[in-house]
Design a protein around this motif. Structure first.
Motif, PDB file in Angstrom:
ATOM      1  N   VAL A  37       0.852  -1.195   0.000  1.00 27.28           N
ATOM      2  CA  VAL A  37       0.000   0.000   0.000  1.00 27.28           C
ATOM      3  C   VAL A  37       0.891   1.249   0.000  1.00 27.28           C
ATOM      4  CG1 VAL A  37      -1.966   1.156   1.083  1.00 27.28           C
ATOM      5  CG2 VAL A  37      -1.661  -1.324   1.372  1.00 27.28           C
ATOM      6  N   ARG A  38       1.913   1.200   0.841  1.00 30.20           N
ATOM      7  CA  ARG A  38       2.885   2.310   0.884  1.00 30.20           C
ATOM      8  C   ARG A  38       3.462   2.561  -0.513  1.00 30.20           C
ATOM      9  NH1 ARG A  38       7.432  -0.293   3.357  1.00 30.20           N
ATOM     10  NH2 ARG A  38       7.963  -0.772   1.204  1.00 30.20           N
ATOM     11  N   ASP A  39       3.905   1.488  -1.154  1.00 23.71           N
ATOM     12  CA  ASP A  39       4.527   1.649  -2.475  1.00 23.71           C
ATOM     13  C   ASP A  39       3.537   2.199  -3.500  1.00 23.71           C
ATOM     14  OD1 ASP A  39       6.894   0.784  -1.429  1.00 23.71           O
ATOM     15  OD2 ASP A  39       6.805  -1.239  -2.271  1.00 23.71           O
ATOM     16  N   ILE A  40       2.317   1.692  -3.484  1.00 27.80           N
ATOM     17  CA  ILE A  40       1.303   2.178  -4.432  1.00 27.80           C
ATOM     18  C   ILE A  40       1.099   3.681  -4.235  1.00 27.80           C
ATOM     19  CG2 ILE A  40      -1.179   2.122  -4.979  1.00 27.80           C
ATOM     20  CD1 ILE A  40      -1.032  -0.963  -4.303  1.00 27.80           C
ATOM     21  N   LEU A  41       1.017   4.113  -2.978  1.00 24.09           N
ATOM     22  CA  LEU A  41       0.766   5.540  -2.708  1.00 24.09           C
ATOM     23  C   LEU A  41       1.927   6.438  -3.128  1.00 24.09           C
ATOM     24  CD1 LEU A  41      -1.102   5.395   0.724  1.00 24.09           C
ATOM     25  CD2 LEU A  41      -2.065   6.004  -1.497  1.00 24.09           C
ATOM     26  N   ILE A  42       3.155   5.881  -3.132  1.00 18.50           N
ATOM     27  CA  ILE A  42       4.264   6.734  -3.589  1.00 18.50           C
ATOM     28  C   ILE A  42       4.590   6.487  -5.066  1.00 18.50           C
ATOM     29  CG2 ILE A  42       5.349   7.210  -1.348  1.00 18.50           C
ATOM     30  CD1 ILE A  42       7.310   5.001  -1.792  1.00 18.50           C
ATOM     31  N   SER A 113     -10.443  -8.059  14.024  1.00 16.24           N
ATOM     32  CA  SER A 113     -10.405  -6.604  13.875  1.00 16.24           C
ATOM     33  C   SER A 113      -9.215  -6.122  13.050  1.00 16.24           C
ATOM     34  CB  SER A 113     -10.362  -5.965  15.274  1.00 16.24           C
ATOM     35  OG  SER A 113      -9.774  -4.685  15.212  1.00 16.24           O
ATOM     36  N   LEU A 114      -9.508  -5.480  11.938  1.00 14.92           N
ATOM     37  CA  LEU A 114      -8.439  -4.904  11.105  1.00 14.92           C
ATOM     38  C   LEU A 114      -7.636  -3.892  11.914  1.00 14.92           C
ATOM     39  CD1 LEU A 114      -7.001  -4.265   8.366  1.00 14.92           C
ATOM     40  CD2 LEU A 114      -8.750  -2.524   7.998  1.00 14.92           C
ATOM     41  N   GLU A 115      -8.369  -3.094  12.701  1.00 14.47           N
ATOM     42  CA  GLU A 115      -7.695  -2.024  13.452  1.00 14.47           C
ATOM     43  C   GLU A 115      -6.593  -2.591  14.350  1.00 14.47           C
ATOM     44  OE1 GLU A 115     -10.312   0.618  15.506  1.00 14.47           O
ATOM     45  OE2 GLU A 115      -8.639   1.794  16.323  1.00 14.47           O
ATOM     46  N   GLU A 116      -6.908  -3.684  15.026  1.00 10.98           N
ATOM     47  CA  GLU A 116      -5.895  -4.282  15.909  1.00 10.98           C
ATOM     48  C   GLU A 116      -4.684  -4.763  15.108  1.00 10.98           C
ATOM     49  OE1 GLU A 116      -8.027  -5.964  19.880  1.00 10.98           O
ATOM     50  OE2 GLU A 116      -8.195  -7.244  18.112  1.00 10.98           O
ATOM     51  N   ASP A 117      -4.979  -5.370  13.960  1.00 14.93           N
ATOM     52  CA  ASP A 117      -3.886  -5.870  13.122  1.00 14.93           C
ATOM     53  C   ASP A 117      -3.014  -4.713  12.634  1.00 14.93           C
ATOM     54  OD1 ASP A 117      -2.890  -8.307  11.295  1.00 14.93           O
ATOM     55  OD2 ASP A 117      -2.939  -6.492  10.074  1.00 14.93           O
ATOM     56  N   ILE A 118      -3.653  -3.638  12.258  1.00 17.99           N
ATOM     57  CA  ILE A 118      -2.910  -2.484  11.728  1.00 17.99           C
ATOM     58  C   ILE A 118      -2.027  -1.879  12.813  1.00 17.99           C
ATOM     59  CG2 ILE A 118      -3.279  -0.068  11.025  1.00 17.99           C
ATOM     60  CD1 ILE A 118      -3.514  -2.076   8.703  1.00 17.99           C
ATOM     61  N   LYS A 119      -2.543  -1.829  14.029  1.00 18.35           N
ATOM     62  CA  LYS A 119      -1.813  -1.132  15.093  1.00 18.35           C
ATOM     63  C   LYS A 119      -0.602  -1.894  15.624  1.00 18.35           C
ATOM     64  CE  LYS A 119      -5.128   2.276  16.283  1.00 18.35           C
ATOM     65  NZ  LYS A 119      -6.262   2.715  17.087  1.00 18.35           N
ATOM     66  N   ARG A 120      -0.473  -3.177  15.246  1.00 18.24           N
ATOM     67  CA  ARG A 120       0.729  -3.914  15.667  1.00 18.24           C
ATOM     68  C   ARG A 120       1.888  -3.648  14.703  1.00 18.24           C
ATOM     69  NH1 ARG A 120       2.130  -8.085  12.205  1.00 18.24           N
ATOM     70  NH2 ARG A 120       0.454  -8.645  10.819  1.00 18.24           N
ATOM     71  N   ARG A 121       1.613  -2.968  13.611  1.00 18.64           N
ATOM     72  CA  ARG A 121       2.641  -2.782  12.573  1.00 18.64           C
ATOM     73  C   ARG A 121       3.665  -1.729  12.984  1.00 18.64           C
ATOM     74  NH1 ARG A 121       1.255  -5.630   7.975  1.00 18.64           N
ATOM     75  NH2 ARG A 121      -0.635  -6.800   8.399  1.00 18.64           N
ATOM     76  N   ASP A 122       4.810  -1.745  12.314  1.00 18.49           N
ATOM     77  CA  ASP A 122       5.937  -0.953  12.818  1.00 18.49           C
ATOM     78  C   ASP A 122       5.834   0.561  12.608  1.00 18.49           C
ATOM     79  OD1 ASP A 122       6.314  -1.382  10.089  1.00 18.49           O
ATOM     80  OD2 ASP A 122       8.323  -2.248  10.261  1.00 18.49           O
ATOM     81  N   PHE A 123       5.632   0.993  11.380  1.00 17.42           N
ATOM     82  CA  PHE A 123       5.636   2.433  11.093  1.00 17.42           C
ATOM     83  C   PHE A 123       4.298   2.847  10.485  1.00 17.42           C
ATOM     84  CE2 PHE A 123      10.029   0.958  10.992  1.00 17.42           C
ATOM     85  CZ  PHE A 123      10.557   1.787  11.979  1.00 17.42           C
ATOM     86  N   THR A 124       3.942   4.099  10.704  1.00 13.98           N
ATOM     87  CA  THR A 124       2.621   4.547  10.218  1.00 13.98           C
ATOM     88  C   THR A 124       2.501   4.346   8.708  1.00 13.98           C
ATOM     89  OG1 THR A 124       3.387   6.824   9.916  1.00 13.98           O
ATOM     90  CG2 THR A 124       2.418   6.296  12.057  1.00 13.98           C
ATOM     91  N   ILE A 125       3.605   4.552   7.994  1.00 14.90           N
ATOM     92  CA  ILE A 125       3.540   4.410   6.533  1.00 14.90           C
ATOM     93  C   ILE A 125       3.358   2.957   6.103  1.00 14.90           C
ATOM     94  CG2 ILE A 125       4.886   6.494   5.999  1.00 14.90           C
ATOM     95  CD1 ILE A 125       7.300   4.560   5.576  1.00 14.90           C
ATOM     96  N   ASN A 126       3.600   2.027   7.010  1.00 13.78           N
ATOM     97  CA  ASN A 126       3.390   0.599   6.722  1.00 13.78           C
ATOM     98  C   ASN A 126       2.090   0.108   7.339  1.00 13.78           C
ATOM     99  OD1 ASN A 126       5.830   0.413   5.436  1.00 13.78           O
ATOM    100  ND2 ASN A 126       6.932  -0.397   7.210  1.00 13.78           N
ATOM    101  N   LYS A 147       2.838  11.485   2.761  1.00 13.87           N
ATOM    102  CA  LYS A 147       2.849  12.713   1.940  1.00 13.87           C
ATOM    103  C   LYS A 147       3.970  13.640   2.376  1.00 13.87           C
ATOM    104  CE  LYS A 147      -1.879  13.506   0.541  1.00 13.87           C
ATOM    105  NZ  LYS A 147      -3.062  13.906   1.291  1.00 13.87           N
ATOM    106  N   ALA A 148       4.173  13.714   3.698  1.00 13.23           N
ATOM    107  CA  ALA A 148       5.207  14.612   4.224  1.00 13.23           C
ATOM    108  C   ALA A 148       6.587  13.941   4.223  1.00 13.23           C
ATOM    109  CB  ALA A 148       4.832  15.046   5.634  1.00 13.23           C
ATOM    110  N   GLY A 149       6.631  12.661   3.870  1.00  9.22           N
ATOM    111  CA  GLY A 149       7.908  11.939   3.859  1.00  9.22           C
ATOM    112  C   GLY A 149       8.461  11.726   5.258  1.00  9.22           C
ATOM    113  N   ILE A 150       7.574  11.399   6.200  1.00  4.64           N
ATOM    114  CA  ILE A 150       8.015  11.237   7.593  1.00  4.64           C
ATOM    115  C   ILE A 150       7.883   9.784   8.035  1.00  4.64           C
ATOM    116  CG2 ILE A 150       7.407  11.793  10.002  1.00  4.64           C
ATOM    117  CD1 ILE A 150       6.705  14.600   8.980  1.00  4.64           C
ATOM    118  N   LEU A 151       8.951   9.288   8.654  1.00  8.85           N
ATOM    119  CA  LEU A 151       8.921   7.936   9.206  1.00  8.85           C
ATOM    120  C   LEU A 151       8.681   8.034  10.706  1.00  8.85           C
ATOM    121  CD1 LEU A 151       9.988   4.891   8.162  1.00  8.85           C
ATOM    122  CD2 LEU A 151      11.532   5.380  10.039  1.00  8.85           C
ATOM    123  N   ARG A 152       7.613   7.388  11.167  1.00 10.57           N
ATOM    124  CA  ARG A 152       7.218   7.511  12.574  1.00 10.57           C
ATOM    125  C   ARG A 152       6.678   6.154  13.018  1.00 10.57           C
ATOM    126  NH1 ARG A 152       4.648  12.381  14.334  1.00 10.57           N
ATOM    127  NH2 ARG A 152       4.182  12.826  12.154  1.00 10.57           N
TER     128      ARG A 152
END
Ligand code: ATP
Ligand code: MG
Length: 453
Positions: A37-42, A113-126, A147-152
């Motif tokens: 998803v990250r790659d598609i968006l960039i 729950s998708l939300e729970e699965d998403i929140k275990r992931r490492d970075f917001t962009i992933n 969009k801002a190119g920030i890794l968090r």
């Protein structure tokens, strides 16, 4: 609810689309998740597509049939489903249990729950999901960060790095590959938790690090997070700030290395060789009477150090051997004359010489502004090299128009003498004093054999 929902116009590969639709047709949720998803968006085409679903692993198998499913990572909820001949990894939504050793969750549990699965992931962009109709689901602000190119990190960075130290290196790798700025708290925690990298297996470290050094932005990441890298590469520590006291060098050893890396093609062998080419310099430093710094023998010392490091990191033999040879030979001259070109080809083979050219080009480019002439010499060397290959000029035993049997037929017994005659013939061909033609070779061989007796 997710904080933002956007749509993307991206045609998923047909097997992935079929898979998502089939699962949702059976009443389950299913999304493309993570890096794709990250790659598609960039605007980058994803290398692989991971699918996450609310279906339990056995439900995934019921939907697609056992024949099409392989339980590749069943303990972690992953089933590989083959759709139209294409394997796609489908993983049940999950939450990781507690991490006890900075590496492995004690147990994983599945969730609907998708939300729970998403929140275990490492970075917001992933931490993004994409449904088959092109909706991007974003619970963590990943779209904005992207969009801002920030890794968090998702959540508290220290906590997330304590759970799994590999995330530190993954984050640095993403920054090196894509140029993401690392958010302040995330960056601070990367440095603070650096020592937990020692808990990881060397294989996992190398897998990320070897990709990191191939990134476009590797120099700035390696400069800024130097201390993190010294945890598993303590040998680089003396390079930083080591002044060379030499008019050809405008940088200290570490800055020279970083500059050279940016001039190096993005392959693991070349980038690793350039990273280590001068690692032995601090040990070899001497100041001459003229006040100029010398580093006699540093290629050999650097090569031995590279060998030790790459063995410690359990890097495959082929990569290690190529890197060590390049480090050891990075200072051999490549003179732009035909004889020398063919000699180097005889010594290192075509692939070896081409790699060496790249290392030298990168090294010299990072010396000083006065290196233009030496770079042009390398270009002339390369031109001659291309000519040797194109004209299929002889530079090895296998391309000589005479073989061992021909020599034995002349009455030369097989053994050391025969070997040295063959070598002499090759040298003379390479030097251009002997034609690579059978009659001429036989005649010369006879003469050489006579001289031996
Ligand atoms: P790339 O494919 O470029 O290596 P990626 O982000 O897809 O990057 P993968 O290793 O394929 O990396 O992981 C897929 C997804 O799984 C990631 O995007 C992330 O959401 C999640 N993930 C992977 N490793 C970790 C980890 N150590 N901790 C938390 N989440 C992770
Ligand atoms: Mg991936």
């Amino acid at each position: 609810m997710p904080s933002g929902m956007i749509h993307v116009d991206h045609k998923l590969p047909t097997p992935v689309e079929i898979l998502l639709k089939k699962l949702s047709g059976c009443g389950y949720e299913a999304y493309v998740v993570g890096g794709a998803v990250r790659d598609i968006l960039i605007g980058k085409s994803p290398e692989d597509y991971d699918v996450a679903t609310s279906a339990m692993p056995d439900e995934v198998v019921s939907v697609f049939g056992e024949k099409h499913c392989h339980p590749t990572g069943i303990a972690h909820g992953t089933v590989t489903v083959v759709v139209e001949g294409v394997p796609v990894e489908v993983t049940t939504f999950r939450v990781d249990g507690d991490y006890m050793d900075s590496r492995h969750p004690e147990q994983v549990s599945f969730t609907r729950s998708l939300e729970e699965d998403i929140k275990r992931r490492d970075f917001t962009i992933n931490a993004l999901a994409l449904s088959s109709d092109g909706t991007v689901i974003d619970y963590c602000g990943g779209v904005e960060d992207l969009k801002a190119g920030i890794l968090r990190t998702v959540g508290d960075p220290e906590e997330r790095f304590s759970e799994d130290a590999l995330r530190i290196l993954r984050g640095l790798r993403f920054s090196s590959e894509h140029g993401f700025k690392i958010e302040k708290e995330t960056a601070r925690a990367m440095v603070k938790k650096k020592d937990s990298l020692s808990d990881l297996s060397v294989e996992r470290i190398w897998k990320e690090f070897s990709r990191l050094i191939c990134g476009t932005y590797c120099a700035s990441v390696m400069r800024r997070f130097f201390d993190v890298f010294t945890v598993f590469l303590p040998e680089i520590a003396p390079m930083k700030g080591f002044e060379q006291h030499n008019p050809h060098h405008i940088y200290d050893v570490w800055e020279h290395t970083l500059a050279a890396m940016t001039y190096t093609p993005k392959t693991v062998v070349l980038r690793t060789a350039v990273l280590f080419h001068d690692i032995g310099k601090p040990q070899c430093f001497e100041i001459g009477e003229d006040g100029i710094g010398h580093f006699r023998g540093h290629p050999k010392v650097s090569a031995a150090m590279a060998d030790t490091i790459l063995q410690r990191l359990k890097v495959d033999n082929d990569t290690r051997q190529k890197v060590v040879l390049l480090v050891k030979t990075h200072d051999v001259p490549l003179d732009p004359v035909m004889k020398s070109v063919r000699r180097r080809l005889a010594q290192y083979g075509e692939e070896g010489v081409r790699l060496l050219l790249e290392v030298k080009r990168a090294d010299i480019s990072a010396h000083s502004a006065k290196s233009a002439y030496r770079i042009s010499e390398l270009a002339r060397f390369e031109k001659l090299l291309n000519q040797v290959i194109k004209d299929q000029l002889c530079f090895s035993y296998s391309s000589m128009n005479i073989n061992g049997k021909d020599l034995i037929d002349l009455g030369i017994p097989s053994g050391a003498k025969l070997g040295s005659i063959k070598k002499q013939l090759l040298n003379e061909i390479i030097d251009g004093t002997l034609e690579n033609e059978k009659t001429a070779l036989l005649q010369r061989a006879r003469g050489l054999w006579k001289d031996c007796q």
